[in-house]
Scaffold this active site. Structure first.
Site, PDB file in Angstrom:
ATOM      1  N   HIS A   1       2.425   5.490  -7.056  1.00  0.00           N
ATOM      2  CA  HIS A   1       1.087   5.373  -7.647  1.00  0.00           C
ATOM      3  C   HIS A   1       0.596   6.704  -8.222  1.00  0.00           C
ATOM      4  O   HIS A   1      -0.612   6.892  -8.380  1.00  0.00           O
ATOM      5  CB  HIS A   1       0.064   4.904  -6.601  1.00  0.00           C
ATOM      6  CG  HIS A   1       0.039   3.418  -6.394  1.00  0.00           C
ATOM      7  ND1 HIS A   1       1.116   2.727  -5.915  1.00  0.00           N
ATOM      8  CD2 HIS A   1      -0.929   2.493  -6.605  1.00  0.00           C
ATOM      9  CE1 HIS A   1       0.802   1.433  -5.829  1.00  0.00           C
ATOM     10  NE2 HIS A   1      -0.417   1.271  -6.242  1.00  0.00           N
TER      11      HIS A   1
ATOM     12  N   GLU B   1       2.354  -7.735 -15.858  1.00  0.00           N
ATOM     13  CA  GLU B   1       2.102  -6.647 -16.820  1.00  0.00           C
ATOM     14  C   GLU B   1       2.888  -6.806 -18.106  1.00  0.00           C
ATOM     15  O   GLU B   1       2.379  -6.537 -19.195  1.00  0.00           O
ATOM     16  CB  GLU B   1       2.423  -5.281 -16.182  1.00  0.00           C
ATOM     17  CG  GLU B   1       1.354  -4.757 -15.228  1.00  0.00           C
ATOM     18  CD  GLU B   1       1.504  -5.279 -13.803  1.00  0.00           C
ATOM     19  OE1 GLU B   1       2.451  -6.060 -13.544  1.00  0.00           O
ATOM     20  OE2 GLU B   1       0.677  -4.908 -12.948  1.00  0.00           O
TER      21      GLU B   1
HETATM   22  C1  TPP Z   1       2.925  -3.849 -10.605  1.00  0.00           C
HETATM   23  C2  TPP Z   1       1.619  -3.651  -9.950  1.00  0.00           C
HETATM   24  N1  TPP Z   1       0.503  -4.119 -10.529  1.00  0.00           N
HETATM   25  C3  TPP Z   1      -0.693  -3.956  -9.936  1.00  0.00           C
HETATM   26  C4  TPP Z   1      -0.814  -3.303  -8.737  1.00  0.00           C
HETATM   27  C5  TPP Z   1      -2.186  -3.104  -8.083  1.00  0.00           C
HETATM   28  N2  TPP Z   1      -2.282  -3.970  -6.917  1.00  0.00           N
HETATM   29  C6  TPP Z   1      -1.983  -3.543  -5.683  1.00  0.00           C
HETATM   30  S1  TPP Z   1      -2.046  -4.756  -4.533  1.00  0.00           S
HETATM   31  C7  TPP Z   1      -2.494  -5.899  -5.702  1.00  0.00           C
HETATM   32  C8  TPP Z   1      -2.719  -7.319  -5.307  1.00  0.00           C
HETATM   33  C9  TPP Z   1      -1.460  -7.918  -4.782  1.00  0.00           C
HETATM   34  O1  TPP Z   1      -1.686  -9.239  -4.420  1.00  0.00           O
HETATM   35  P1  TPP Z   1      -0.643 -10.063  -3.546  1.00  0.00           P
HETATM   36  O2  TPP Z   1       0.701  -9.962  -4.167  1.00  0.00           O
HETATM   37  O3  TPP Z   1      -1.201 -11.412  -3.355  1.00  0.00           O
HETATM   38  O4  TPP Z   1      -0.566  -9.279  -2.177  1.00  0.00           O
HETATM   39  P2  TPP Z   1      -1.729  -9.069  -1.085  1.00  0.00           P
HETATM   40  O5  TPP Z   1      -2.435  -7.796  -1.430  1.00  0.00           O
HETATM   41  O6  TPP Z   1      -2.606 -10.266  -1.121  1.00  0.00           O
HETATM   42  O7  TPP Z   1      -0.992  -8.930   0.204  1.00  0.00           O
HETATM   43  C10 TPP Z   1      -2.602  -5.316  -6.948  1.00  0.00           C
HETATM   44  C11 TPP Z   1      -2.972  -6.002  -8.196  1.00  0.00           C
HETATM   45  C12 TPP Z   1       0.374  -2.812  -8.171  1.00  0.00           C
HETATM   46  N3  TPP Z   1       0.362  -2.127  -7.010  1.00  0.00           N
HETATM   47  N4  TPP Z   1       1.569  -3.009  -8.771  1.00  0.00           N
END
Ligand code: TPP
Ligand code: TPP
Ligand code: MG
Ligand code: MG
Lengths: 320, 328, 320, 328
Positions: C124, C55
């Site tokens: 959130h 971000e």
């Molecule tokens: C700082 C932030 N940006 C965006 C999000 C929205 N978001 C929640 S889970 C996710 C994907 C996360 O991917 P990863 O780190 O690979 O974990 P996974 O869900 O695959 O376990 C996103 C973009 C968030 N929760 N926090």
């Protein structure tokens, strides 16, 4: 009692608390500097962490350390750098106790100084406490005297919740007699009535105190008796002391170095307009820095801040 | 290092507990018993349990929004977790945390952060704390492939390296961040390779193989406890379910074939069960574990459903260490 | 005119502006999703950037792109992630035009949605617009209807200054007739008087509008004539419309989903206590979310927010 | 690639302009003509000019709090810079920016950020912008060794790599961040090595050697303009002056011997002057350049001192594109 400057009070508070409690550690950029200078005495290298320029990372590390038995003091140096650490302060430090149902405490202190009139321009001159006042879970203090700085910083270090300490570099050189008893604390959440008065209440925030004090002196010469309240702590805010004063004077001037919109002065005005309305006899006056970025040019910068004349003028407007 | 007989049983039990716990949820969501949505760790059990089996009870971990697997892998009781998912006062977070935040402090979890990447500095700080206090504890930061693109990871890798902190950075690379394939957002596919720039060992393991994850973690833990500093482990794994359950989630971003392949060929539970059988654990023994896990999940559901909701007037509890006079 | 939901209005505004102006680009996480879904029509891949979870980095890139000829829209998805990007928004986007003496413009839009009553818990569920109101150089809007969302988001995209757009996910499903003329804009900085009235002014912020509207309906049944103002834009704030209304009604209720202390409601209360005091006949009432983190449990969460009953109760308190 | 005859003259002129400009400041600070403090680039001139000589006039750069060297290296006129340092209305930033922010847009500078590391994403975004608009421009992010520990660098390296942005990450590694030696805050000494994790070329050059910096930058620029993506160049350099001038600064953190060694043996101006002489540029030619630079600095001082201060009632100018009705 001993004579201490505002800056000396900060160092003394840290030194005493580090001596008292082995859980207290210090983390920040270039702090080897002041520990090397001997200002903190001889310290275990495991107690001072001279950090890389990684504000988000080490602020978050301090939160993690706080949850696991330490009581870190994070020195963010200049307040304008705190934005990098916002996520860890707002999403973690402020929320963890609540979000885990009390499973964890976060006894961490974030210190930062606010610079004025030093031609540092927009990226080194912010006073960002208002934004943190809107975040439940944080405590926010802005002491304006050496004695308060020492006593409140010590309270902050001993507090089980995250505390943000805003320091005014205008005040660094200010000197006064300060208690030497290492257990002398100044509580967080109590305002100080600096001058008793009956005609108008002047509420001063952070480094505005000397200006507000000068204004009270000037008003006294004009036969106006002003009560001067130094809020000291923004969260918790001592609503009772402010409301009680306005109940007697019927008039309120709030003085603040921070930007005007949605600032600390707005909150105090709103509280009084809501809970003290019955006793209010004149419009509330906010004397603040206008909503503009801080310019480099001293000719542009200096007039922006609240000063004696602007405070006196605001009081006069509602007295006559 | 390899797991002892009863550790193997415990590892299987924990993997199965994650799987069964997660699989019990969709029905409860549909029934309106679990509010919001959940992120399941099905498919990633071997990574979680393999790593946690290498830890002491008092070692720390931080997890993610995908927060059910970490506490179970670290040995947490299921009932307070399930009660939390149902928002009950008996929940591990008293109903304040919910699905993205099942942090169970009693097993060393100091954060399940729903802010992607934000658990990393918490774990790094816990490592610093262990070092300062001289406790010999280590700290593990679990994070996803998506989180690996947050700059804070590199700040922490660097600080952990210069200060030789007992921290293990454990990336659960399940190839996707929500709907975004790692192949489109990572300059090169191996997150482990990013460690070298910070003079930290970076190893890649098969995240579907519990023993492989366990062994790699043991090496890192030993290094950490000896004061030699951090390690980064990248476990290549896969999420079997959708990113989140209980909220609309598109599935166009990966093929049904790919999902099917992982479910059929790369199921960590099936693989480990086979390995246990080969190692001489008999069917009855495994069936016993399976039965007891099923029972534990049922018990957790019953406990949760039977628990009270938090009282509305308790809303300010836990916000500060002492009430500061907030107004409702 | 065409029926559009609040969410549809966002997509329609983006689609129209991207068609109109090749400088408009979109950047954010998982946005391939909605461009892939066809919601934005067929787009040049150079116009939509499906970003890594970074971000701070991509927000700063948008600022750099804005200074060099593009007009980026940054989709931060959920408002609680904005803290990571604070440094680039506050220290760069807000300051660059001023700090460079007007050498650069920063026409960038940061969109973010605020979540309520979805059991998303503290990390959130934030409504962080108050903190950005305290930052000079930013514009901050929070439209509450599909028509305003479309017209104001389009204005934001065409604006030469950084604009933060706060969307209320409570409102996503709300439908109404919206102008289809691609040049129909709703200006930033003008409040909307939703209902004219004479007894009390109710100022509604962002997603509170449906509740405030319901409260006005209820009050009408009780023979109370409430004027309902939807501020729509927080910076600039339409002080004139608010002050003019209070001058007629003498009473003010401010309704806001954000936390109470130093929030948008505090600012509006302070303005009226300062500039509208002479016409004010009763204490100002703030109906806000109290200063507590948002809990997961719906039983705890739901009662926190302003609703019809709380607004009606506040109005009654100052009417009788 | 090597510099042509008149490019060499221009390079020498720019290096000298930086040196002379900086050296004129302490007296003006002492005289109260320049408010606040300044950060000098003396010692780092070859890095700045070597890189900028490889750029087109319309290429972008972002700099740092040490902000005087970048615009001069990119070809800026001295007078508006000096006027800015004196806070005058004729300053390049109309007296709003000051010493840490001498961004001169007329030569492509889109930011001199006093927030350490924060210029990096701005430059990366300018690269994205150039790509979208198809202009063939490149963008250079100058940043220090200290800034290299800000996470945002890694976020940007990654995005520049996946999207093949025409960006050059140029680290001025002067071995110290304020009072902190890089050796205590960097896990390993070479920042260039951190590029490999993002599949980006990372090269180390002698930052005191103008030609070396020029050549490395040419390679990176060519790559960038061909659409092959970003590069990271680490120039090993040294700051001759204190971190800041005009404010108390301790000097205990490095030895006088070390400073002396660099000043005597590794002065980029002395080194380049020698090289020019060897290449056949005669003394009179160089003396001519030296004279004209001295004159330009004098002119800049005179211009600045003769310029008006900004009017207090102009305070809201440039805050928004149109006034929004702020109150004083
Ligand atoms: C700082 C932030 N940006 C965006 C999000 C929205 N978001 C929640 S889970 C996710 C994907 C996360 O991917 P990863 O780190 O690979 O974990 P996974 O869900 O695959 O376990 C996103 C973009 C968030 N929760 N926090
Ligand atoms: C985000 C941030 N943190 C801290 C500072 C204070 N500060 C100013 S310059 C500096 C050192 C920067 O070191 P480096 O990046 O190596 O640049 P150099 O000064 O050596 O050119 C620091 C810590 C700052 N300006 N911004
Ligand atoms: Mg993933
Ligand atoms: Mg440096």
């Amino acid at each position: 009692m001993a004579e201490l400057t505002y800056l000396g009070a900060i160092l003394e508070a840290e030194k005493e608390e580090m001596a008292r409690d082995p859980r207290v550690i210090l983390i920040g950029e270039d702090i080897a500097l002041y520990s090397a200078s001997g200002a903190l005495g001889k310290l275990d290298p495991k107690r001072t962490w001279n950090a890389p320029i990684s504000e988000l990372g080490f602020s978050g590390m301090a939160v993690g350390a706080a949850m696991t038995g330490l009581r870190p003091i994070v020195d963010l140096t200049i307040a304008s750098f705190v934005y990098l650490a916002c996520d860890q302060i707002i999403n973690q430090a402020a929320k963890i106790r609540f979000m885990t149902g009390g499973q964890a405490s976060v006894p961490v202190v974030f210190r930062m100084s606010m610079w004025h009139n030093g031609a540092n321009a927009a990226q080194h001159s912010d006073r960002p406490y208002p934004m943190f006042m809107n975040v439940p879970g944080l405590k926010v203090i802005a002491p304006a005297t050496p004695a308060d700085m020492k006593g409140m910083l010590k309270s902050a270090i001993r507090d089980d919740d995250p505390v943000l300490v805003f320091e005014d570099n205008d005040l660094w050189g200010k000197k006064e007699a300060v208690a030497t008893d290492p257990d002398h604390l100044v509580p967080i959440g109590k305002a100080a009535v600096r001058r008793a008065g009956t005609d108008v209440t002047i509420v001063s925030i952070a480094g505005c105190l000397p200006h507000a004090d000068a204004a009270v002196g000037q008003l006294a010469k004009e036969e106006v008796s002003a009560e001067l309240i130094d809020v000291r702590s923004l969260v918790p805010l001592d609503r009772a002391t402010i409301l009680e004063s306005v109940a007697r004077t019927g008039r309120l001037v709030v003085v603040d170095y921070a930007h005007r919109t949605a600032g600390a002065a707005a909150e105090i005005a709103a509280i009084v307009a809501e809970e003290g309305f019955a006793t209010l006899r004149a419009p509330i006056q906010r004397v603040t820095t206008p909503d503009v970025q801080i310019p480099f040019s001293p000719k542009l910068e200096r007039p922006l801040y609240p000063n004696k004349d602007r405070i006196v003028a605001a009081a006069r407007r509602i007295l006559h | 290092m390899s797991l002892q007989v009863d550790q193997r049983r415990e590892a299987y039990r924990r993997m199965l507990a994650i799987r069964s716990f997660e699989q019990a949820l969709p029905k409860r969501i549909a029934a309106g018993e679990i509010p919001g949505s959940v992120h399941s760790s099905v498919g990633q059990e071997a990574t979680l349990v393999g790593a946690c089996m290498a830890l002491r009870d008092d070692d720390y971990i931080t997890g993610t929004h995908r927060s059910h697997g970490h506490p179970i892998a670290k040995g947490a009781r299921l009932a307070p977790l399930m009660a939390e998912l149902m928002g009950r006062a008996t929940g591990v977070c008293k109903g304040r945390g919910g699905s993205m935040h099942l942090a169970d402090r009693s097993v060393g979890i100091i954060g399940e952060s729903a802010i992607v990447g934000a658990g990393i500095p918490l774990a790094t700080g816990a490592g610093l704390s262990a070092l300062v206090r001289g406790t010999g504890q280590v700290s593990v930061a679990f994070f996803g492939d998506g989180a690996a693109n947050q700059g804070v990871l590199y700040e922490c890798l660097n600080m952990a390296a210069i200060w030789k902190l007992p921290v293990i950075f454990l990336c659960e690379n399940n190839l996707y961040a929500a709907t975004t394939p790692a192949s489109t957002t990572h300059a090169q596919p191996d997150i482990a390779k990013r460690a070298a720039g910070f003079d930290i060992p970076g190893v890649i393991v098969d995240g579907q193989d519990l023993d492989a994850v366990f062994e790699a973690t043991c090496v890192a833990v030993k290094r950490a406890r000896r004061g030699e500093g951090p390690s980064l482990i990248e476990a290549k794994t896969y999420r079997f379910d959708e990113h989140a359950i209980g909220i609309f989630m598109p599935s166009h971003y990966r093929t049904a074939d790919e999902v099917e392949h992982y479910r059929r060929e790369r199921d960590p539970l099936a693989l480990y069960r086979m390995r246990l059988l080969e190692a001489g654990h008999g069917e009855p023994e495994l069936a016993g574990i399976e039965h007891s896990v099923a029972q534990a999940v049922d018990d957790a559901l019953a406990f949760a459903k039977g628990s009270p909701h938090p009282a509305p007037d308790s809303i300010f509890d836990f916000l500060y260490s002492n009430p500061i006079g907030q107004q409702a």
